[in-house]
Design a protein around this motif. Structure first.
Motif, mmCIF file in Angstrom:
data_model
loop_
_atom_site.group_PDB
_atom_site.id
_atom_site.type_symbol
_atom_site.label_atom_id
_atom_site.label_comp_id
_atom_site.label_asym_id
_atom_site.label_seq_id
_atom_site.Cartn_x
_atom_site.Cartn_y
_atom_site.Cartn_z
ATOM 1 N N LEU A 167 0.815 -1.220 0.000
ATOM 2 C CA LEU A 167 0.000 0.000 0.000
ATOM 3 C C LEU A 167 0.848 1.269 0.000
ATOM 4 O O LEU A 167 0.307 2.368 -0.116
ATOM 5 C CB LEU A 167 -0.934 0.004 1.216
ATOM 6 N N ARG A 168 2.154 1.117 0.131
ATOM 7 C CA ARG A 168 3.028 2.291 0.161
ATOM 8 C C ARG A 168 2.967 3.011 -1.186
ATOM 9 O O ARG A 168 3.122 2.407 -2.244
ATOM 10 C CB ARG A 168 4.462 1.884 0.474
ATOM 11 N N GLY A 169 2.728 4.298 -1.145
ATOM 12 C CA GLY A 169 2.575 5.065 -2.370
ATOM 13 C C GLY A 169 1.139 5.148 -2.844
ATOM 14 O O GLY A 169 0.821 5.927 -3.745
ATOM 15 N N ARG A 170 0.253 4.347 -2.242
ATOM 16 C CA ARG A 170 -1.173 4.379 -2.605
ATOM 17 C C ARG A 170 -2.041 4.878 -1.460
ATOM 18 O O ARG A 170 -3.094 5.473 -1.693
ATOM 19 C CB ARG A 170 -1.639 2.982 -3.012
ATOM 20 N N VAL A 171 -1.608 4.614 -0.237
ATOM 21 C CA VAL A 171 -2.388 5.003 0.938
ATOM 22 C C VAL A 171 -1.489 5.796 1.884
ATOM 23 O O VAL A 171 -0.389 5.356 2.220
ATOM 24 C CB VAL A 171 -2.948 3.767 1.676
ATOM 25 N N VAL A 172 -1.964 6.961 2.284
ATOM 26 C CA VAL A 172 -1.223 7.805 3.225
ATOM 27 C C VAL A 172 -2.130 8.100 4.416
ATOM 28 O O VAL A 172 -3.282 8.504 4.242
ATOM 29 C CB VAL A 172 -0.778 9.130 2.569
ATOM 30 N N TRP A 173 -1.599 7.875 5.611
ATOM 31 C CA TRP A 173 -2.348 8.118 6.844
ATOM 32 C C TRP A 173 -1.917 9.445 7.453
ATOM 33 O O TRP A 173 -0.722 9.702 7.612
ATOM 34 C CB TRP A 173 -2.079 7.009 7.858
ATOM 35 N N LEU A 174 -2.889 10.276 7.813
ATOM 36 C CA LEU A 174 -2.619 11.492 8.578
ATOM 37 C C LEU A 174 -3.353 11.367 9.910
ATOM 38 O O LEU A 174 -4.585 11.398 9.951
ATOM 39 C CB LEU A 174 -3.105 12.741 7.834
ATOM 40 N N LEU A 175 -2.597 11.191 10.983
ATOM 41 C CA LEU A 175 -3.180 11.070 12.316
ATOM 42 C C LEU A 175 -3.076 12.422 13.005
ATOM 43 O O LEU A 175 -1.972 12.945 13.187
ATOM 44 C CB LEU A 175 -2.440 10.006 13.131
ATOM 45 N N ILE A 176 -4.207 12.985 13.378
ATOM 46 C CA ILE A 176 -4.246 14.314 13.984
ATOM 47 C C ILE A 176 -4.637 14.177 15.449
ATOM 48 O O ILE A 176 -5.638 13.535 15.774
ATOM 49 C CB ILE A 176 -5.243 15.220 13.234
ATOM 50 N N THR A 177 -3.833 14.761 16.326
ATOM 51 C CA THR A 177 -4.106 14.624 17.755
ATOM 52 C C THR A 177 -3.509 15.781 18.546
ATOM 53 O O THR A 177 -2.452 16.308 18.195
ATOM 54 C CB THR A 177 -3.536 13.295 18.293
ATOM 55 N N ALA A 178 -4.202 16.168 19.600
ATOM 56 C CA ALA A 178 -3.649 17.125 20.558
ATOM 57 C C ALA A 178 -2.922 16.393 21.683
ATOM 58 O O ALA A 178 -2.237 17.020 22.488
ATOM 59 C CB ALA A 178 -4.764 17.996 21.139
#
Length: 324
Positions: A167-178
């Protein structure tokens, strides 16, 4: 999804709607929301160094395939910093499918695993996708022995998906947290979200001045003298991005299309009391600083080991005082 049956090429808006319909057939909006943000990086106020980093480094890595691609990033910083809005703007410029993972857990036995497998199939069917997880610390509970089995299994599957080479190059995760300190350590390692941990902190210097000009704009103030600018900098000393937005709304309401002078705007700002969350926000700021993986993204890229030690010491003091 019906695209191949059309006798004409579909417009971007129609493609977006077809994708949204397909996703909602598989998963409800309570689980995954399909987004196509309309605002751009040019719509963002301040954060000029971070915007430059997005365009010159992060966006090319997200667009890339193969070894140059990034599997994910963690966006952290205190509450009220505009983290989600900022990275939605980046996603809009990338023109990628944005899936907002909202709540993949289910109260019914075995249903969480079913929902995750549906989610995975959707992601694998897309040519390229950006998965945005807001308040990521509440979505994943870790893999320790004290965590419920379903929670451990879900977190483990997500972590495995993040580091899946196919999945590298096809799926990107952005985890947003305080609250990056509450994210599982395995999720923060390199090859997953820890490839890039980006702090979004309260504006300083020229960025702060830009926020002030933006906040007072509805009052039709065109020019500020040095003394007027200093007064506004002083009265907004502890302002977050959310605070400047609140000030802008108050200025707009009271101006009602007319012009306000600086004295009137200062009076508005003085009347706004900040919520009693300063210690909590300071703790979240320090956690963002100590977890950041790029010196160039720190307020002072030349920070010393001694200064970093003081950050850790202050974190412990705040924890002892219960300000986590």
């Amino acid at each position: 999804m019906g695209v191949s049956h059309e006798s004409r090429a579909l417009g971007l808006g129609e493609v977006v709607e077809k994708v949204r319909e397909f996703i909602q057939m598989q998963l409800s909006e309570d689980v995954v929301e399909y987004k196509y943000p309309s605002h751009k990086i040019t719509d963002l106020v301040g954060y000029n160094k971070l915007k430059q980093f997005m365009r010159q480094y992060l966006m090319p890595r997200i667009k890339a395939s193969g070894a140059e691609a990034i599997s994910g990033a963690i966006i952290c910083g205190p509450i009220g910093g505009g983290k989600t809005f900022m990275f939605e703007a980046m996603a809009s410029e990338l023109e990628m499918v944005v899936l907002v993972l909202k709540n993949i857990r289910s109260q019914f036995f075995g249903q969480t695993d079913v929902l995750f497998e549906r989610f995975r199939r959707i992601v694998e069917a897309l040519p390229k996708a950006l998965i945005l997880v807001d308040e990521a610390d509440t979505q994943f509970g870790g893999v320790g022995h004290d965590i419920h089995e379903t929670e451990r299994r879900l977190t483990g599957k997500v972590q495995s998906m993040m580091s899946d080479s196919k999945l590298r190059g096809r799926v990107v995760w952005l985890l947003i947290t305080a609250r990056i300190n509450l994210l599982p350590a395995d999720m923060k390692r390199q090859g997953r979200g820890g490839d890039l941990i980006i702090p979004v902190l309260d504006p300083e210097g020229e960025d702060r001045e830009e926020f002030i000009r933006w906040a007072i704009k509805p009052g039709n103030v065109t020019e500020l003298s040095d003394s007027e600018k200093e007064r506004l900098l002083t009265v907004t000393k502890d302002y977050s991005t959310a605070s400047y937005n609140a000030l802008r709304q108050e200025v707009r309401i009271l101006a009602k299309g007319t012009s306000l002078n600086v004295d009137e705007i200062v009076k508005i700002a003085e009347d706004i009391l900040q919520p009693n969350i300063q210690a909590t926000r300071r703790y979240q700021t320090l956690q963002a600083l100590v977890n950041c993986t790029r010196r160039s993204l720190l307020p002072n890229p030349h920070v010393t080991d001694e200064e970093r030690k003081r950050w850790h010491d202050e974190i412990r003091e705040l924890e002892l005082a219960g300000n986590m």
